[in-house]
Each structure stands twice: as C-alpha cells, then as structure tokens.
Motif scaffolding. Structure first.
Motif, PDB file in Angstrom:
ATOM      1  N   TYR A  35     -25.050 -77.738  39.213  1.00  0.00           N
ATOM      2  CA  TYR A  35     -25.697 -76.554  38.659  1.00  0.00           C
ATOM      3  C   TYR A  35     -25.619 -75.389  39.637  1.00  0.00           C
ATOM      4  O   TYR A  35     -26.573 -74.663  39.876  1.00  0.00           O
TER       5      TYR A  35
ATOM      6  N   ARG B 233     -23.942 -73.514  35.985  1.00  0.00           N
ATOM      7  CA  ARG B 233     -24.885 -72.689  35.239  1.00  0.00           C
ATOM      8  C   ARG B 233     -24.177 -72.011  34.057  1.00  0.00           C
ATOM      9  O   ARG B 233     -24.721 -71.934  32.945  1.00  0.00           O
TER      10      ARG B 233
ATOM     11  N   GLU C 217     -27.508 -83.292  39.163  1.00  0.00           N
ATOM     12  CA  GLU C 217     -27.468 -82.537  40.420  1.00  0.00           C
ATOM     13  C   GLU C 217     -27.847 -83.426  41.601  1.00  0.00           C
ATOM     14  O   GLU C 217     -28.458 -84.480  41.440  1.00  0.00           O
TER      15      GLU C 217
ATOM     16  N   ARG D   6     -33.404 -78.204  44.559  1.00  0.00           N
ATOM     17  CA  ARG D   6     -33.735 -76.859  44.104  1.00  0.00           C
ATOM     18  C   ARG D   6     -32.948 -76.488  42.863  1.00  0.00           C
ATOM     19  O   ARG D   6     -33.485 -75.901  41.915  1.00  0.00           O
ATOM     20  N   ARG D   7     -31.673 -76.831  42.844  1.00  0.00           N
ATOM     21  CA  ARG D   7     -30.865 -76.532  41.662  1.00  0.00           C
ATOM     22  C   ARG D   7     -31.302 -77.399  40.485  1.00  0.00           C
ATOM     23  O   ARG D   7     -31.299 -76.944  39.335  1.00  0.00           O
TER      24      ARG D   7
ATOM     25  N   LEU E 222     -34.317 -78.459  39.931  1.00  0.00           N
ATOM     26  CA  LEU E 222     -35.563 -77.869  39.451  1.00  0.00           C
ATOM     27  C   LEU E 222     -35.289 -76.599  38.654  1.00  0.00           C
ATOM     28  O   LEU E 222     -35.916 -76.337  37.617  1.00  0.00           O
ATOM     29  N   GLU E 223     -34.344 -75.813  39.119  1.00  0.00           N
ATOM     30  CA  GLU E 223     -33.960 -74.600  38.397  1.00  0.00           C
ATOM     31  C   GLU E 223     -33.448 -74.950  37.005  1.00  0.00           C
ATOM     32  O   GLU E 223     -33.832 -74.317  36.010  1.00  0.00           O
ATOM     33  N   ALA E 224     -32.572 -75.956  36.922  1.00  0.00           N
ATOM     34  CA  ALA E 224     -32.046 -76.375  35.623  1.00  0.00           C
ATOM     35  C   ALA E 224     -33.173 -76.856  34.703  1.00  0.00           C
ATOM     36  O   ALA E 224     -33.206 -76.536  33.507  1.00  0.00           O
ATOM     37  N   HIS E 225     -34.107 -77.601  35.257  1.00  0.00           N
ATOM     38  CA  HIS E 225     -35.245 -78.100  34.483  1.00  0.00           C
ATOM     39  C   HIS E 225     -36.078 -76.941  33.935  1.00  0.00           C
ATOM     40  O   HIS E 225     -36.468 -76.940  32.755  1.00  0.00           O
ATOM     41  N   MET E 226     -36.350 -75.948  34.776  1.00  0.00           N
ATOM     42  CA  MET E 226     -37.202 -74.840  34.364  1.00  0.00           C
ATOM     43  C   MET E 226     -36.477 -73.854  33.460  1.00  0.00           C
ATOM     44  O   MET E 226     -37.099 -72.984  32.852  1.00  0.00           O
ATOM     45  N   GLU E 227     -35.152 -73.983  33.361  1.00  0.00           N
ATOM     46  CA  GLU E 227     -34.402 -73.167  32.402  1.00  0.00           C
ATOM     47  C   GLU E 227     -34.196 -73.909  31.092  1.00  0.00           C
ATOM     48  O   GLU E 227     -33.469 -73.437  30.204  1.00  0.00           O
TER      49      GLU E 227
END
Length: 414
Positions: free
Chosen positions: A211, A216, A233, A237-238, A240-245
């Motif tokens: 990600y 992305r 992943e 951090r990436r 978590l970013e994917a999860h929150m998107e």
C-alpha cells in the motif's frame, strides 16, 4: 542492430502521444531554440513505447545524442523503437522479447556511446556501467532514476559508498509519485488486466500486495470499478492507513483465499509464494504491477503445478494437484507494460514525469553535485506543475506578502 517493426506505425503512436504531452511541448519550444544539450551524450534504459519516445526525441531536439534501450524484455514496442531509431540524433537498440543475453547486449550498445548522463528505469544501466565499465564513471556528470525499485537499489548502493556519480531520484518527487505512481499505475494496470483477461472487476475481490503509492492507486481504481479490495502489507502504518480508508487488511496468505484478482505492487520479491498458491480460488488471476518479475514466485508455482499451458495471449495457466487453475499474466512482469495489449501509463501522466526527467537532465549537467542520490529540486517540480495547470486552463491563488511573512516567521503568535 536491426529492429523488426513498422516504423510508420510507430511514428503514428509517437505523434499521438506528442499531442497529449503539453509539458514536454512547452519544454520543446525552448530546447529547439536554445539547444541546451548540444554535444551531450545521453544513455537511456526505459520502457520503449510512445511516451518514452517523445522524451527521447525531446532530448535529441535539445541537441543531445541519445542511445536508448528497454528496461524490460516485454515492454518494448518494436514499431516505436524502429521509428525512434530513424530520428536524427537517436539510436534505439530496444527489441521486444529478447533473452537475458540480448537484453544486456542492448545495454552494452547504449553504454558504448559513452554517455555523459544516464536516464534509467530500474537502475540496470547504472549498475551495468559500475560493474562492467568503471573506466567511464569519471566522465559521467550524473543521472536520473524513474521508478521506486531503481531508487531503492540506488539508495542501497549509496549507503555502501558504491554509487560513483550523482543521480536524481525522480521517482520520489511529488509530480511523479503522486500522479504517475497513483493514477498512472492504478489506471494502466487495471486497464491492461481487463483487456488481457476480458473479465469484470465489479463484484470481484481484488487483493493488492503493498500500500505504497502504486498500491494505493490500484486499490483506489479497483474500488471505483466496484471491486471489494483487500490490502496485504508489512508496514503497520500503511496497513492502518488502508484500514482507515475503508479497505480490508489481511496477511497475503489469508487474503488469497477469497481473491479473484491478486495484484502485487511492492517492488520486492516473494510477495506471493507456495503457501499462497495452495489456498487460492480456482481461476484466480495474478498480476505484478511492481517492477521486476520476482514478486510472484513463479519457480515455486511451476514446481507445485501438475500442468501448464497458455490459455490466452499473455496468460499462463497453472493447474494445481487438486485441479484448481491459477492464471499468471505477462510472465509475472509489469502487467501494465508487458501484456500483449498493454500501453503503459496514460500520456498525460507520463508528460509530468518526463517533464521532470528532461529538466533534471539539464540540472545535473549544470550543477556541481556530489556522488550519491539527490532529491529533485523543488523549483523543478513546481515548475512542471505550473506548466500543467496552465495547459489545463486552471488558475490558483497566490500568497500575499503578509501571508508569506506569516508562515516564514516564528514571531507570530496568538
């Protein structure tokens, strides 16, 4: 080296791309008049297709002698290579489908021009010079690297004090990474997969390996086409970013159990391996949108399979011991450039990346840079963005003097 391609058809492809690259057109106006590259020899190892040809022509129109070859055995368009070889000041050695020996022979042919500047996609030209032609290193002013994998390799080389000339990390600058990697990789990869397979994304499960910017983009475009997207992943951090998107996140070996498509985007090796092959759905499609053909471990897949066959141009089917079918696109190479119907990134996106490349070639000749990897100067990146906005007819605000003072001072408070 004779190139078996229809130069007239290649010329038509290049001319179409030129019509949709306004940044390069603006730079060309100045290059044609000023000839800032007069007498400079440029060695290039890139995907030789229409947009790259526009860049190579631009450099030649600026006065340079250009030697160019491919950076992937399956991404060269022979008709474009033939047309490019007919351009004054350009020597193309790229041919589609060459074996390993042919690939390195073409790199050697470029290096024999003794380049002053190198322009790379993946780093193979730079590494070949360092390993096989060290006597040329002192004469090279610098280079530019186009892609994530190449920059990673160069940074590792730099960390080991092995990089002997300065190289601009074009991949890492915003006008490349935020557009080429996200929108270019996303759109071109899914387009190529759809054209190669003639299958639908809507309602399917797409697993994206990685990600970063490329991952992305693939996830975003697949989601936009109605697919359910799962991201695998290794970076928390990436992930978590994917999860929150809004995407599901799972380890690759678990995610593949529900996958209809698996698309790797990491630039690393062994993203999909034997354990994953053992639990994939029947008919799953595997594609690599990263860089080299190591993300999907095809050696392990071939050893696991009981039979293999080509079921469609660009698709290799592997039959597993329990009768499932695993389909690999483009021999595990870059799916947006190496399938029989692939065209690479859209012209408007490559216009931005190659605009940065052209201006960085100029800068590396003019600047007194130390050996190692260098960030693209912010002024170059901003200038390319300004040209693009102007071409689109988009206007933006400017900071007032008071605003500039405010954001540059530590003395302003409540």
């Amino acid at each position: 080296m004779e190139i078996d391609g229809d130069a007239d058809e290649g010329r038509r492809k290049i001319d179409w791309a030129r019509e949709h690259t306004p940044i390069l057109a603006r730079i060309r106006e100045r290059y044609t008049e000023e000839k800032p590259l007069d007498g400079v020899v440029i060695g290039m190892a890139m995907h030789v297709e229409a947009k790259t040809a526009v860049l190579a022509e631009l450099l030649a129109e600026g006065g340079a002698e250009v030697g160019i070859t491919g950076c992937n055995p399956l991404s060269t368009h022979d008709d474009v290579s033939a047309a490019l070889d007919a351009v004054d000041g350009v020597h193309s050695y790229a041919r589609h489908g060459v074996d390993r020996d042919g690939y390195y022979e073409a790199l050697d042919a470029v290096i024999e021009h003794e380049p002053d500047v190198t322009v790379d996609d993946g780093g193979d030209l730079i590494f070949r010079i360092h390993e096989e032609y060290p006597e040329l290193l002192d004469g090279i002013a610098g280079g530019c690297e186009e892609t994530t994998t190449g920059v990673h390799r160069l940074r590792a080389m730099d960390d080991d004090d092995a990089l002997r000339y300065p190289v601009f990390a074009v991949n890492d600058t915003p006008m490349k990474r935020q557009f080429d990697n996200v929108h270019g990789t996303g759109e071109s990869s899914l387009s190529s997969i759809a054209m190669t397979t003639n299958l639908l994304f809507a309602g399917k499960t797409v697993v994206v390996g990685g990600y970063g910017h490329c991952g992305r983009g693939v996830a975003k475009k697949a989601d936009g086409l109605g697919a359910d997207v799962t991201v695998a992943e290794v970076d928390p951090r990436r992930a978590l970013e994917a999860h929150m998107e809004g995407y599901d996140v799972a380890p690759m070996n678990e995610a593949v159990e529900d996958a209809d498509f698996i698309i790797t985007t990491t630039g690393n090796r062994d993203v999909v391996t034997r354990e994953a092959f053992e639990s994939m759905n029947d008919g799953v499609v595997l594609a690599n949108a990263g860089h080299f053909d190591v993300e999907i471990n095809l050696e392990q897949l071939s050893e696991y399979a009981v039979a293999e066959r080509d079921v469609r141009d660009g698709i290799r089917e592997y039959e597993t011991p329990d009768g499932r079918r695993v389909n690999v696109l483009a021999e595990g190479r870059l799916v947006n450039l190496a399938t029989p119907v692939s065209l690479g990134h859209p012209a408007e996106v490559m216009d931005q990346s190659f605009g940065v490349q052209a201006l960085c070639v100029e800068r590396v000749l003019d600047a007194d840079l130390a050996e190692g990897v260098h960030e693209v100067p912010d002024g170059i990146d901003r200038r390319v963005a300004e040209i693009k906005l102007d071409a689109l007819g988009v206007e933006i605000d400017e900071l007032t003097d008071e605003q500039r003072d405010y954001i540059s001072s530590w003395q302003h408070g409540t």
